[in-house]
Design a protein around this motif. Structure first.
Motif, PDB file in Angstrom:
ATOM      1  N   GLY A  83       0.634  -1.474   0.320  1.00  0.00           N
ATOM      2  CA  GLY A  83       0.143   0.002   0.326  1.00  0.00           C
ATOM      3  C   GLY A  83       1.138   1.054   0.377  1.00  0.00           C
ATOM      4  N   ARG A  84       2.091   1.105   0.748  1.00  0.00           N
ATOM      5  CA  ARG A  84       2.707   2.548   0.665  1.00  0.00           C
ATOM      6  C   ARG A  84       3.732   2.459  -0.792  1.00  0.00           C
ATOM      7  N   ILE A  85       4.188   1.485  -1.708  1.00  0.00           N
ATOM      8  CA  ILE A  85       4.866   1.725  -2.530  1.00  0.00           C
ATOM      9  C   ILE A  85       3.843   2.271  -3.346  1.00  0.00           C
ATOM     10  N   GLN A  86       2.595   1.891  -3.587  1.00  0.00           N
ATOM     11  CA  GLN A  86       1.105   2.692  -4.565  1.00  0.00           C
ATOM     12  C   GLN A  86       0.562   3.794  -4.030  1.00  0.00           C
ATOM     13  N   VAL A  87       1.083   4.068  -2.754  1.00  0.00           N
ATOM     14  CA  VAL A  87       0.887   5.721  -2.809  1.00  0.00           C
ATOM     15  C   VAL A  87       1.445   6.213  -3.227  1.00  0.00           C
TER      16      VAL A  87
ATOM     17  N   LEU B 109       8.772  19.071  -2.901  1.00  0.00           N
ATOM     18  CA  LEU B 109       7.258  19.135  -3.156  1.00  0.00           C
ATOM     19  C   LEU B 109       6.312  20.172  -2.626  1.00  0.00           C
ATOM     20  N   GLU B 110       6.398  21.028  -1.661  1.00  0.00           N
ATOM     21  CA  GLU B 110       5.530  22.201  -1.481  1.00  0.00           C
ATOM     22  C   GLU B 110       5.967  22.935  -2.172  1.00  0.00           C
ATOM     23  N   HIS B 111       6.406  23.351  -2.757  1.00  0.00           N
ATOM     24  CA  HIS B 111       6.585  24.229  -3.066  1.00  0.00           C
ATOM     25  C   HIS B 111       6.741  23.883  -4.641  1.00  0.00           C
ATOM     26  N   GLN B 112       6.395  23.406  -5.125  1.00  0.00           N
ATOM     27  CA  GLN B 112       6.249  23.094  -6.755  1.00  0.00           C
ATOM     28  C   GLN B 112       4.889  23.571  -6.909  1.00  0.00           C
ATOM     29  N   PRO B 113       4.273  23.741  -8.349  1.00  0.00           N
ATOM     30  CA  PRO B 113       3.437  24.709  -8.899  1.00  0.00           C
ATOM     31  C   PRO B 113       1.972  23.538  -9.198  1.00  0.00           C
ATOM     32  N   LEU B 114       1.554  23.422  -8.748  1.00  0.00           N
ATOM     33  CA  LEU B 114       0.655  22.492  -9.022  1.00  0.00           C
ATOM     34  C   LEU B 114      -0.594  22.609  -9.007  1.00  0.00           C
TER      35      LEU B 114
ATOM     36  N   THR C 172      -4.889  16.189  -4.165  1.00  0.00           N
ATOM     37  CA  THR C 172      -4.011  14.855  -3.628  1.00  0.00           C
ATOM     38  C   THR C 172      -3.357  14.127  -3.549  1.00  0.00           C
ATOM     39  N   VAL C 173      -1.884  15.472  -3.618  1.00  0.00           N
ATOM     40  CA  VAL C 173      -0.460  14.849  -3.309  1.00  0.00           C
ATOM     41  C   VAL C 173      -1.104  14.929  -2.034  1.00  0.00           C
ATOM     42  N   ASP C 174      -1.577  16.201  -0.833  1.00  0.00           N
ATOM     43  CA  ASP C 174      -1.343  16.133   0.029  1.00  0.00           C
ATOM     44  C   ASP C 174      -2.587  14.891   0.431  1.00  0.00           C
ATOM     45  N   ALA C 175      -3.536  14.760   0.131  1.00  0.00           N
ATOM     46  CA  ALA C 175      -4.410  13.877   0.652  1.00  0.00           C
ATOM     47  C   ALA C 175      -3.392  12.230   0.762  1.00  0.00           C
ATOM     48  N   LEU C 176      -2.540  11.696  -0.304  1.00  0.00           N
ATOM     49  CA  LEU C 176      -1.630  10.707  -0.229  1.00  0.00           C
ATOM     50  C   LEU C 176      -0.533  10.218   0.817  1.00  0.00           C
TER      51      LEU C 176
ATOM     52  N   VAL D 239       2.000  11.946 -10.324  1.00  0.00           N
ATOM     53  CA  VAL D 239       1.190  13.564 -10.334  1.00  0.00           C
ATOM     54  C   VAL D 239       2.155  14.435 -10.986  1.00  0.00           C
ATOM     55  N   LEU D 240       3.721  14.496 -10.301  1.00  0.00           N
ATOM     56  CA  LEU D 240       4.719  14.755 -10.993  1.00  0.00           C
ATOM     57  C   LEU D 240       5.321  14.689 -12.310  1.00  0.00           C
ATOM     58  N   HIS D 241       4.647  13.197 -13.401  1.00  0.00           N
ATOM     59  CA  HIS D 241       4.440  13.262 -14.168  1.00  0.00           C
ATOM     60  C   HIS D 241       3.711  14.045 -14.872  1.00  0.00           C
ATOM     61  N   ARG D 242       2.918  13.766 -15.003  1.00  0.00           N
ATOM     62  CA  ARG D 242       1.769  14.130 -15.739  1.00  0.00           C
ATOM     63  C   ARG D 242       1.955  15.769 -15.507  1.00  0.00           C
ATOM     64  N   ASN D 243       2.480  16.562 -14.611  1.00  0.00           N
ATOM     65  CA  ASN D 243       2.562  18.083 -14.650  1.00  0.00           C
ATOM     66  C   ASN D 243       3.832  18.284 -15.200  1.00  0.00           C
ATOM     67  N   MET D 244       4.613  17.460 -15.792  1.00  0.00           N
ATOM     68  CA  MET D 244       5.791  17.472 -16.459  1.00  0.00           C
ATOM     69  C   MET D 244       7.102  18.719 -15.406  1.00  0.00           C
ATOM     70  N   LEU D 245       6.588  18.159 -13.855  1.00  0.00           N
ATOM     71  CA  LEU D 245       8.069  18.504 -13.022  1.00  0.00           C
ATOM     72  C   LEU D 245       9.193  17.584 -12.899  1.00  0.00           C
ATOM     73  N   PRO D 246      10.319  18.381 -12.583  1.00  0.00           N
ATOM     74  CA  PRO D 246      11.701  17.582 -13.048  1.00  0.00           C
ATOM     75  C   PRO D 246      11.411  16.921 -11.919  1.00  0.00           C
ATOM     76  N   HIS D 247      12.854  16.122 -12.039  1.00  0.00           N
ATOM     77  CA  HIS D 247      12.950  14.883 -10.905  1.00  0.00           C
ATOM     78  C   HIS D 247      13.153  15.981  -9.334  1.00  0.00           C
ATOM     79  N   PRO D 248      12.553  14.610  -8.428  1.00  0.00           N
ATOM     80  CA  PRO D 248      13.811  15.817  -6.868  1.00  0.00           C
ATOM     81  C   PRO D 248      14.863  15.645  -6.391  1.00  0.00           C
ATOM     82  N   PRO D 249      15.909  16.877  -5.922  1.00  0.00           N
ATOM     83  CA  PRO D 249      17.324  17.214  -6.219  1.00  0.00           C
ATOM     84  C   PRO D 249      17.596  16.374  -4.882  1.00  0.00           C
ATOM     85  N   VAL D 250      16.405  15.712  -4.297  1.00  0.00           N
ATOM     86  CA  VAL D 250      16.752  14.384  -3.268  1.00  0.00           C
ATOM     87  C   VAL D 250      16.619  13.653  -3.409  1.00  0.00           C
ATOM     88  N   THR D 251      17.195  12.794  -2.667  1.00  0.00           N
ATOM     89  CA  THR D 251      16.775  11.125  -3.009  1.00  0.00           C
ATOM     90  C   THR D 251      15.853  10.483  -1.765  1.00  0.00           C
TER      91      THR D 251
END
Length: 414
Positions: A133-137, A167-172, A179-183, A144-156
């Motif tokens: 379940g955690r992996i699915q979330v 993630l909080e400062h990304q334009p969505l 959806t991201v907050d609920a996930l 969400v990041l992929h379909r909004n054309m956001l870059p890869h996160p700069p952290v591991t």
């Protein structure tokens, strides 16, 4: 002579058939509730034998019936269907087949675990569901990041403190942000539940000698060891390591007929998938440490590829586990400081008090000189295995070149 009773079990009822003095009779239905099953068990005799097919509630029924009869057999459903495939399939036919196979002593049964093993299986299954379940979330957040054309996160770790801040400062869009907050809330819930289940498993594994011994194998942590223990139960019931490997589904399929050579295919994947998956994860972790397991992976990878080599290492870990438990020995190439570190991590997971600014068990793992010395010993064992494997070849029996080769025959020129 006692009677042979077959039960075709469903959720609400069980169809009963009996073989007595060579004749088969139907006993109708009995309710599959504890009280109804106790009343049914009270009418059985001590010399009776009962057979039932493996279902979700078969173990609970077997536990209720076992004190009242001579033997309870939970049949393997796959093998039972292979033995007696009927054109007409009804509850009465299935119950009759079970009773007749039991009377003929031709019913392939499964092992009935004790209460502690059943509890460990339930907990390990719950843990596996939480991990999935955690992996699915996490995958949904990445989508969400992929379909909004956001870059890869700069952290591991995107879901750590720094990753969530990024993630909080990304334009969505507003709906995607919701959806991201609920996930993320779901992810926190899964994390809390997973921590609670792992603590319960750690408490059960803390004083278990089998878990302690399995943790000496490189790549095997506490959760892998307790999952393997839950799947296997009693290691002594397997007369060889190959039987344990077959039970875990890590042996290849073999097809051979007549004088044709045997064809080896993919692994069977029979048995407990959770334990098999944990062994594969342990195989990946073992590659980060020097030793014979890494040399085995490198040897097979050069000939067969990465995936087959990983499965071979997982199989080898299962073989080593059988030998360690049945012979009461620790892994010969274990690194003591790493084993103590894993042991201390298990204690902390179980709720042990943290020693702030105090040296305790597992602290030696922080000693770089000691770690280097242990790695050098493990690297020496890895090189020794590589030299042995380099001079290892198959040799055909003398005088008959048509006989199959004997694997592992040493080169006589050495």
């Amino acid at each position: 002579m006692g009677r042979f009773i077959g039960l075709d079990i469903h959720r609400d009822f069980a169809q009963v058939a009996v073989v007595e003095d060579g004749f088969v009779t139907d006993w109708g239905r009995v309710g599959c509730r504890p009280q109804a099953m106790r009343e049914f068990a009270a009418n059985l005799r001590r010399d009776d034998q009962v057979a039932l097919e493996a279902t979700g509630n078969a173990t609970a029924v077997a536990v209720l019936l076992e004190p009242h009869v001579a033997k309870v057999v939970i049949s393997n459903p796959v093998k039972t269907r292979a033995i007696a495939e009927a054109k007409v399939k009804t509850d009465k036919v299935d119950a009759r087949i079970l009773a007749q196979l039991l009377a003929a002593d031709f019913l392939p049964g499964t092992w009935l675990p004790d209460e502690r093993t059943r509890m460990l299986r339930r907990l390990s299954s719950h843990r596996a569901q939480l991990v999935r379940g955690r992996i699915q979330v996490k995958n949904q957040v990445q989508a969400v990041l992929h379909r909004n054309m956001l870059p890869h996160p700069p952290v591991t770790d995107l879901f750590g403190t720094r990753g969530r801040a990024w993630l909080e400062h990304q334009p969505l869009p507003v709906d995607e942000r919701e959806t991201v907050d609920a996930l993320l809330r779901q992810l926190d819930f899964y994390g809390q539940e997973l921590a609670a289940v792992e603590r319960r498993l750690a408490v059960e594994a803390l004083d278990d000698p089998v878990v302690k011994r399995l943790m000496t194998i490189p790549g095997v942590d506490a959760m892998t060891a307790v999952t393997l223990l839950a799947a296997v139960g009693d290691f002594q019931r397997f007369t060889s390591a190959d039987k344990l490997v077959s039970y875990l589904g890590l042996n290849p399929r073999v097809r051979q007929s007549g004088g044709a050579p045997a064809h080896h295919g993919r692994i069977t994947k029979a048995g407990c998938g959770k334990a098999r998956g944990m062994l594969v994860q342990a195989a990946f972790a073992a590659l980060r440490s020097p030793g014979p397991l890494r040399a085995l992976h490198q040897r097979i990878k050069a000939r067969r590829g990465m995936q087959i080599a990983i499965v071979a290492v997982a199989r080898k870990i299962a073989v080593i586990a059988w030998h360690l438990v049945t012979k009461d020995q620790d892994y010969a190439f274990a690194r003591p400081s790493l084993v103590a570190f894993k042991r201390r991590k298990l204690e902390l997971t179980a709720g042990a008090e943290r020693r702030i600014a105090r040296r305790g068990p597992g602290y030696d793992y922080n000693n770089k000189d000691l770690r280097r010395q242990e790695r050098e010993i493990a690297e020496q064992a890895e090189r020794a295995y590589a030299v042995l494997a380099a001079h290892w070849q198959t040799q055909r029996p003398a005088g008959n070149p048509r006989l199959p080769a004997i694997p592992g025959a040493a080169n006589p020129s050495l």
